[in-house]
Design a protein around this motif. Sequence first.
Motif, short mmCIF file in Angstrom:
data_model
loop_
_atom_site.label_atom_id
_atom_site.label_comp_id
_atom_site.label_asym_id
_atom_site.label_seq_id
_atom_site.Cartn_x
_atom_site.Cartn_y
_atom_site.Cartn_z
N MET A 33 -2.72 7.67 14.74
CA MET A 33 -2.90 6.31 14.24
C MET A 33 -1.81 5.99 13.23
SD MET A 33 -6.26 6.96 11.85
CE MET A 33 -6.22 8.03 10.40
N ALA A 34 -1.41 4.73 13.19
CA ALA A 34 -0.45 4.27 12.20
C ALA A 34 -1.21 3.84 10.95
CB ALA A 34 0.37 3.10 12.76
N LEU A 35 -0.86 4.44 9.83
CA LEU A 35 -1.47 4.11 8.55
C LEU A 35 -0.48 3.25 7.77
CD1 LEU A 35 -3.44 4.43 6.11
CD2 LEU A 35 -2.21 6.57 5.59
N SER A 36 -0.91 2.04 7.39
CA SER A 36 -0.05 1.13 6.63
C SER A 36 -0.61 0.94 5.23
CB SER A 36 0.06 -0.23 7.34
OG SER A 36 0.67 -0.09 8.60
N THR A 37 0.27 1.10 4.24
CA THR A 37 -0.14 0.99 2.84
C THR A 37 0.91 0.20 2.07
OG1 THR A 37 0.98 3.10 2.35
CG2 THR A 37 -1.37 3.19 2.86
N THR A 38 0.54 -0.29 0.90
CA THR A 38 1.49 -0.92 -0.02
C THR A 38 1.20 -0.44 -1.43
OG1 THR A 38 0.05 -2.84 -0.31
CG2 THR A 38 1.79 -3.01 1.36
N GLY A 39 2.24 -0.27 -2.22
CA GLY A 39 2.07 0.09 -3.62
C GLY A 39 1.99 -1.15 -4.48
N ASN A 46 -1.10 15.16 1.81
CA ASN A 46 -0.71 15.69 0.50
C ASN A 46 -0.92 14.61 -0.55
OD1 ASN A 46 0.68 16.62 -1.77
ND2 ASN A 46 2.27 17.62 -0.55
N TYR A 47 -1.65 14.93 -1.59
CA TYR A 47 -1.93 13.94 -2.62
C TYR A 47 -0.69 13.57 -3.43
CZ TYR A 47 -6.98 14.38 -1.93
OH TYR A 47 -8.25 14.35 -1.40
N GLU A 48 0.39 14.30 -3.26
CA GLU A 48 1.63 13.97 -3.96
C GLU A 48 2.60 13.22 -3.06
OE1 GLU A 48 3.10 17.63 -5.56
OE2 GLU A 48 1.54 17.74 -7.10
N SER A 49 2.16 12.83 -1.86
CA SER A 49 3.02 12.12 -0.92
C SER A 49 3.14 10.66 -1.32
CB SER A 49 2.45 12.22 0.49
OG SER A 49 1.20 11.55 0.56
N LYS A 50 4.08 9.94 -0.65
CA LYS A 50 4.29 8.53 -0.93
C LYS A 50 3.05 7.71 -0.59
CE LYS A 50 7.25 4.59 0.21
NZ LYS A 50 8.46 4.12 0.95
N LYS A 51 2.42 8.03 0.54
CA LYS A 51 1.24 7.25 0.92
C LYS A 51 0.10 7.44 -0.07
CE LYS A 51 0.20 10.67 4.56
NZ LYS A 51 1.57 11.25 4.56
N ALA A 52 -0.02 8.67 -0.58
CA ALA A 52 -1.06 8.91 -1.58
C ALA A 52 -0.76 8.15 -2.87
CB ALA A 52 -1.18 10.41 -1.85
N SER A 68 -3.08 5.18 -4.51
CA SER A 68 -3.59 5.23 -5.89
C SER A 68 -3.28 3.94 -6.63
CB SER A 68 -2.97 6.42 -6.63
OG SER A 68 -1.57 6.23 -6.83
N GLU A 69 -2.17 3.27 -6.23
CA GLU A 69 -1.80 2.01 -6.86
C GLU A 69 -2.51 0.82 -6.22
OE1 GLU A 69 2.80 3.47 -7.80
OE2 GLU A 69 2.40 1.81 -6.42
N ASN A 70 -2.78 0.92 -4.93
CA ASN A 70 -3.39 -0.19 -4.20
C ASN A 70 -4.23 0.39 -3.06
OD1 ASN A 70 -4.09 -2.49 -2.79
ND2 ASN A 70 -2.00 -2.96 -2.11
N PRO A 71 -5.55 0.45 -3.22
CA PRO A 71 -6.39 1.10 -2.21
C PRO A 71 -6.67 0.25 -0.97
CG PRO A 71 -7.73 0.34 -4.04
CD PRO A 71 -6.32 0.08 -4.43
N ARG A 72 -5.94 -0.85 -0.77
CA ARG A 72 -6.04 -1.59 0.49
C ARG A 72 -5.18 -0.87 1.53
NH1 ARG A 72 -4.78 -5.96 -3.12
NH2 ARG A 72 -6.57 -7.33 -3.50
N ALA A 73 -5.66 -0.78 2.76
CA ALA A 73 -4.91 -0.12 3.83
C ALA A 73 -5.41 -0.60 5.18
CB ALA A 73 -5.04 1.40 3.72
N PRO A 129 -15.74 -5.30 -5.98
CA PRO A 129 -15.35 -4.54 -7.17
C PRO A 129 -14.55 -3.28 -6.81
CG PRO A 129 -17.64 -4.11 -6.66
CD PRO A 129 -17.17 -5.15 -5.68
N GLY A 130 -13.37 -3.16 -7.41
CA GLY A 130 -12.63 -1.92 -7.32
C GLY A 130 -12.08 -1.61 -5.94
N PHE A 131 -12.12 -2.55 -5.02
CA PHE A 131 -11.64 -2.29 -3.66
C PHE A 131 -12.19 -0.97 -3.15
CE2 PHE A 131 -8.20 -4.78 -5.73
CZ PHE A 131 -8.47 -5.96 -5.11
N ARG A 132 -13.48 -0.93 -2.96
CA ARG A 132 -14.21 0.29 -2.67
C ARG A 132 -13.88 0.91 -1.32
NH1 ARG A 132 -17.80 -1.30 1.09
NH2 ARG A 132 -18.35 -3.51 1.16
N SER A 133 -12.92 0.34 -0.57
CA SER A 133 -12.71 0.75 0.81
C SER A 133 -12.11 2.15 0.94
CB SER A 133 -11.79 -0.24 1.51
OG SER A 133 -10.61 -0.42 0.76
N ILE A 134 -11.37 2.63 -0.07
CA ILE A 134 -10.76 3.95 0.00
C ILE A 134 -11.44 4.86 -1.01
CG2 ILE A 134 -8.63 5.26 -0.34
CD1 ILE A 134 -8.35 3.64 2.04
#
Length: 404
Positions: free
Chosen positions: A275-281, A306-312, A316-321, A346-351
């Motif tokens: 699957m293609a995962l799309s994120t924005t910071g 990896n929690y230190e990856s770009k997507k992670a 962390s900056e924007n939990p919309r995906a 509240p809090g963008f609970r989706s992630i």
Amino acid sequence: MTRPFCSSTKSMESTMISYLSQRQAAEIDEELMGPLGFSVDQLMELAGLSVATAIFEVYKPSTHSHVLAICGPGNNGGDGLVAARHLYHFGYKLAVCYPKRTPKPLYSGLVTQLESLHIPFLSVDDLPSDFSNDFDIVIDAMFGFSFHGTPRPPFDVLIQRLVVLHNHDHAPENTLVIVSVDIPSGWHVEGGDISGDGIKPDMLVCSVWAFSSSLPWNSICVRIGKPPQVDISALRENYVSPALLEEQVQADPFDQFRKWFDDAVAAGLREPNAMALSTTGKDGKPSSRMVLLKGIHKDGFVWYTNYESKKASQLSENPRASLLFYWNDLNRQTWPWAVCLSDACPGFRSISLIPKPKYWGGYRLKPELFEFWQGQTSRLHDRLHYTEVEINGRQTWRIDRLAP
């Protein structure tokens, strides 16, 4: 590629190609049919299947349906006959030119198999004056590694017709493809196209010994010459699919996704969980990458990273995906979105994080929107949209048609 075969076996560091002499190629056959116990018909079947598979991987029957196999009197011609049979079963329309038939049971059997499929055999005189008028692909299976000397009639004429037809230095404007088996017919086995006037195939399919493998067979597919010129704007598939109707889909999008996912698994698609995962910071710049789905249930879609990856970092900056599943052979796409429908979310609970080791862990995307896309003819694709809504104090899913 002017010298595909050299007088000694070596590895070119820049291209990682192994070069065989004519003697070494013959020794490979002797070893296969000696200590390793292969029979000629087994090797011929494997070689022909390799040729057919390589052609199918590059030139689909939807765009290159008509194939002419020109077969010589030896084993190379036998490879071409086997390839013709497999290509027929792959959905191509075949014709065979086999002017010098070998009177041995193996070859007679191959001819009988093709005749039983009603594949026409054309004499040299029956061939069209311009191959490109009747065929999309010509298989050059006239002469292989064991050939030496000068081609005799009628193969000298057939070789010259291919040379004139498809010389990459002065290529006519046609889409005909030439595929050579083992070596372009007429080339010197070790010296290559010495005169520079030989066949210039679009693809060379060569079945050789796999020195680095415990298996005694490997298929190599090489594209030679100039790449075809493609009009990108004209590339379009006219999909043919069952209708996607509101009254036939599941009321719950998770159940509908599971149904489509099971269909993709049953169809034998490669990595149906890709699957293609799309994120924005926080900078608002989108990023997409392929990941693998590792779980699906009512709480959402799960994957690991990896929690230190770009997507992670972006999550962390924007939990919309959003996620995108594309099942090409079924003409289907599915988009689960996690979005904020209003400021009251509240809090963008989706992630939410799934507890895992320090540097590796999982995410769960709980969608609030789904779209199911089914490709149809004339771009009238079915698009159904699921939205989570509250009705009489109860959360449910509303289905809307976006198209057609």
